[in-house]
Design a protein around this motif. Structure first.
Motif, PDB file in Angstrom:
ATOM      1  N   VAL A 184       0.940  -1.216   0.032  1.00  0.00           N
ATOM      2  CA  VAL A 184       0.023  -0.036   0.101  1.00  0.00           C
ATOM      3  C   VAL A 184       0.896   1.301  -0.009  1.00  0.00           C
ATOM      4  N   ASP A 185       0.594   2.196  -0.776  1.00  0.00           N
ATOM      5  CA  ASP A 185       1.203   3.559  -0.985  1.00  0.00           C
ATOM      6  C   ASP A 185       0.339   4.645  -1.474  1.00  0.00           C
ATOM      7  N   SER A 186       1.113   5.644  -1.572  1.00  0.00           N
ATOM      8  CA  SER A 186       0.091   6.784  -2.312  1.00  0.00           C
ATOM      9  C   SER A 186       1.007   7.590  -3.290  1.00  0.00           C
ATOM     10  N   ALA A 187       0.434   8.386  -4.153  1.00  0.00           N
ATOM     11  CA  ALA A 187       1.235   9.355  -4.884  1.00  0.00           C
ATOM     12  C   ALA A 187       0.370  10.480  -5.262  1.00  0.00           C
ATOM     13  N   VAL A 188       1.120  11.882  -5.350  1.00  0.00           N
ATOM     14  CA  VAL A 188       0.605  13.205  -5.384  1.00  0.00           C
ATOM     15  C   VAL A 188       0.522  13.156  -6.897  1.00  0.00           C
ATOM     16  N   VAL A 189      -0.564  13.744  -7.378  1.00  0.00           N
ATOM     17  CA  VAL A 189      -0.619  14.242  -8.845  1.00  0.00           C
ATOM     18  C   VAL A 189      -1.026  15.449  -9.263  1.00  0.00           C
ATOM     19  N   ARG A 190      -0.235  16.335  -9.896  1.00  0.00           N
ATOM     20  CA  ARG A 190      -0.469  17.652  -9.877  1.00  0.00           C
ATOM     21  C   ARG A 190      -1.806  17.720 -11.043  1.00  0.00           C
ATOM     22  N   ALA A 191      -2.399  18.748 -10.613  1.00  0.00           N
ATOM     23  CA  ALA A 191      -3.771  18.929 -11.546  1.00  0.00           C
ATOM     24  C   ALA A 191      -3.520  20.042 -12.294  1.00  0.00           C
ATOM     25  N   HIS A 192      -3.766  20.031 -13.846  1.00  0.00           N
ATOM     26  CA  HIS A 192      -3.845  21.196 -14.491  1.00  0.00           C
ATOM     27  C   HIS A 192      -4.734  22.092 -14.289  1.00  0.00           C
ATOM     28  N   GLN A 193      -4.540  23.436 -14.815  1.00  0.00           N
ATOM     29  CA  GLN A 193      -5.670  24.271 -14.212  1.00  0.00           C
ATOM     30  C   GLN A 193      -6.945  23.904 -15.050  1.00  0.00           C
ATOM     31  N   HIS A 194      -6.942  23.426 -16.204  1.00  0.00           N
ATOM     32  CA  HIS A 194      -8.059  23.133 -16.652  1.00  0.00           C
ATOM     33  C   HIS A 194      -8.957  21.881 -15.993  1.00  0.00           C
TER      34      HIS A 194
ATOM     35  N   TYR B  60       1.646   6.847 -18.120  1.00  0.00           N
ATOM     36  CA  TYR B  60       0.570   7.305 -18.706  1.00  0.00           C
ATOM     37  C   TYR B  60       0.345   9.111 -18.362  1.00  0.00           C
ATOM     38  N   ARG B  61       0.616   9.729 -19.293  1.00  0.00           N
ATOM     39  CA  ARG B  61       0.551  11.313 -19.159  1.00  0.00           C
ATOM     40  C   ARG B  61      -0.615  11.745 -18.444  1.00  0.00           C
ATOM     41  N   ALA B  62      -2.038  10.963 -18.969  1.00  0.00           N
ATOM     42  CA  ALA B  62      -3.214  11.704 -18.343  1.00  0.00           C
ATOM     43  C   ALA B  62      -3.253  11.193 -16.725  1.00  0.00           C
ATOM     44  N   VAL B  63      -2.461  10.438 -16.190  1.00  0.00           N
ATOM     45  CA  VAL B  63      -2.399  10.099 -15.140  1.00  0.00           C
ATOM     46  C   VAL B  63      -1.300  10.900 -14.279  1.00  0.00           C
ATOM     47  N   ALA B  64      -0.293  10.879 -14.807  1.00  0.00           N
ATOM     48  CA  ALA B  64       0.529  11.844 -14.003  1.00  0.00           C
ATOM     49  C   ALA B  64       0.429  13.425 -13.988  1.00  0.00           C
ATOM     50  N   LEU B  65      -0.434  13.947 -15.017  1.00  0.00           N
ATOM     51  CA  LEU B  65      -1.042  15.045 -14.925  1.00  0.00           C
ATOM     52  C   LEU B  65      -2.527  15.008 -15.054  1.00  0.00           C
ATOM     53  N   ARG B  66      -3.330  15.428 -13.857  1.00  0.00           N
ATOM     54  CA  ARG B  66      -4.729  15.423 -14.118  1.00  0.00           C
ATOM     55  C   ARG B  66      -5.352  16.571 -14.936  1.00  0.00           C
ATOM     56  N   THR B  67      -5.929  16.364 -15.941  1.00  0.00           N
ATOM     57  CA  THR B  67      -6.680  17.235 -16.707  1.00  0.00           C
ATOM     58  C   THR B  67      -8.259  17.133 -16.401  1.00  0.00           C
ATOM     59  N   ASP B  68      -8.531  16.019 -15.920  1.00  0.00           N
ATOM     60  CA  ASP B  68     -10.201  15.633 -15.887  1.00  0.00           C
ATOM     61  C   ASP B  68     -10.865  16.689 -14.695  1.00  0.00           C
ATOM     62  N   LYS B  69     -11.670  17.130 -15.099  1.00  0.00           N
ATOM     63  CA  LYS B  69     -12.346  17.863 -14.130  1.00  0.00           C
ATOM     64  C   LYS B  69     -13.172  17.258 -12.949  1.00  0.00           C
ATOM     65  N   ARG B  70     -13.877  16.008 -13.358  1.00  0.00           N
ATOM     66  CA  ARG B  70     -14.663  15.138 -12.302  1.00  0.00           C
ATOM     67  C   ARG B  70     -13.736  14.176 -12.024  1.00  0.00           C
ATOM     68  N   GLU B  71     -13.990  13.924 -10.573  1.00  0.00           N
ATOM     69  CA  GLU B  71     -13.405  12.781  -9.906  1.00  0.00           C
ATOM     70  C   GLU B  71     -13.553  11.308 -10.668  1.00  0.00           C
ATOM     71  N   ARG B  72     -14.759  11.071 -10.740  1.00  0.00           N
ATOM     72  CA  ARG B  72     -15.183   9.502 -11.497  1.00  0.00           C
ATOM     73  C   ARG B  72     -14.399   9.532 -12.795  1.00  0.00           C
ATOM     74  N   ILE B  73     -14.350  10.783 -13.497  1.00  0.00           N
ATOM     75  CA  ILE B  73     -13.824  10.527 -14.717  1.00  0.00           C
ATOM     76  C   ILE B  73     -12.112  10.347 -14.596  1.00  0.00           C
TER      77      ILE B  73
END
Length: 297
Positions: free
Chosen positions: A97-107, A265-278
């Motif tokens: 078990v571990d965790s990772a911080v992911v930066r979120a894009h302004q979008h 996978y870059r869409a995981v490393a930098l979050r651009t999705d607005k919704r949590e479920r997405i």
């Protein structure tokens, strides 16, 4: 064929797990073409409108990803790919078990809600609820999300939870393990309890250790220095120190290596999705790709 597309062998494993066409209404567009488009976007994190025409209409691909993320289809596909992954280890099945911080894009900010966007002081909004909306937090470094996960010995994701980036690790330990659910190849209930759990000092707490004892799960978690000092100060009232297998603990890096695979996978490393479920669906898609390339034997 694009290098991100499904191979024939991967498609043979994936096709039986996909939902069938609805009995009423319109039919699904070609599954393989749509999934290749989703894989391409998750790998490259381009905007949906810039999706290459070979994957079809970008709106159709986006709607497929959004729909399957919201109704949990990607999670069901993962359950199918993980079926029987614990059989080789048997009762000694180990997860980390571990965790990772992911930066979120302004979008990624600005999703519509009844409480509005990130509120300001004095506007009458419950800030404790609003600031954690859509699993987005605003620590010193800016908007971020944290992915809490459990991985097996082959660095494949077993369970995951999304939270705001400023949240701690230990409070999500129990929730991550409760998300473990491995289907049987034959009859029987899914396996929800590993034989051993590895985690770092951030998860060293009495509550977490008591939870593992109640479920008869062996804990391989080092004790914090301050906890050890307080136990010694209390003398006999402090009780016995928890057991710790240093040799087993060397395998804990499997969770960190799983994080490295996901962040490939870059869409995981930098979050651009607005919704949590997405965004959860995006993490699941990357996991699907990992499980397809390293399948259960």
């Amino acid at each position: 064929m694009n290098r991100h597309d499904l191979t024939d062998a991967e498609w043979e494993r994936l096709a039986p797990l996909l939902p069938a066409n609805p009995r009423q209404g319109g039919r699904w567009a070609d599954h393989r073409r749509m999934i290749n488009g989703v894989f391409f976007r998750v790998r490259t994190t381009i905007t949906w409108r810039d999706l290459p025409p070979c994957h079809g209409n970008w709106k159709t691909v986006h709607n497929r990803h959004r729909h399957w993320s919201m109704d949990g289809t990607w999670g069901k596909i993962l359950d199918g790919l993980r079926t029987g992954c614990d059989e080789a280890e048997g009762e000694d099945w180990t997860v980390s078990v571990d965790s990772a911080v992911v930066r979120a894009h302004q979008h990624a900010a600005g999703a519509r809600s009844a409480v509005g966007r990130f509120p300001v002081k004095g506007d009458g909004v419950d800030h404790k609820t609003a600031r954690g909306r859509e699993a987005l937090g605003r620590p010193r470094g800016g908007l971020s999300t944290k992915v809490h996960l459990a991985a097996d010995r082959r660095c494949r994701l077993i369970a995951r939870i999304i939270s705001p980036g400023r949240h701690g690790d230990s409070p999500y330990f129990r929730r991550v393990l409760e998300g473990v659910r491995i289907q049987r190849r034959g009859p029987g209930r899914p396996r929800k309890r590993p034989g051993r759990v590895l985690a770092d000092k951030a998860y060293s707490s009495r509550a977490n250790r008591a939870y593992l004892r109640r479920r008869s799960i062996k804990a391989v978690i080092p004790i914090k220095k301050d906890q050890q000092t307080n136990r010694v100060k209390q003398g006999s009232r402090g009780g016995r120190p928890p057991g710790f297998d240093a040799e087993r603990y060397k395998e804990r890096n499997t969770a960190e290596r799983c994080i490295n695979k996901l962040k490939g996978y870059r869409a995981v490393a930098l979050r651009t999705d607005k919704r949590e479920r997405i965004y959860q669906g995006t993490v699941d898609i990357a996991s699907v790709r990992i499980w397809l390339r390293d399948p259960v034997q």
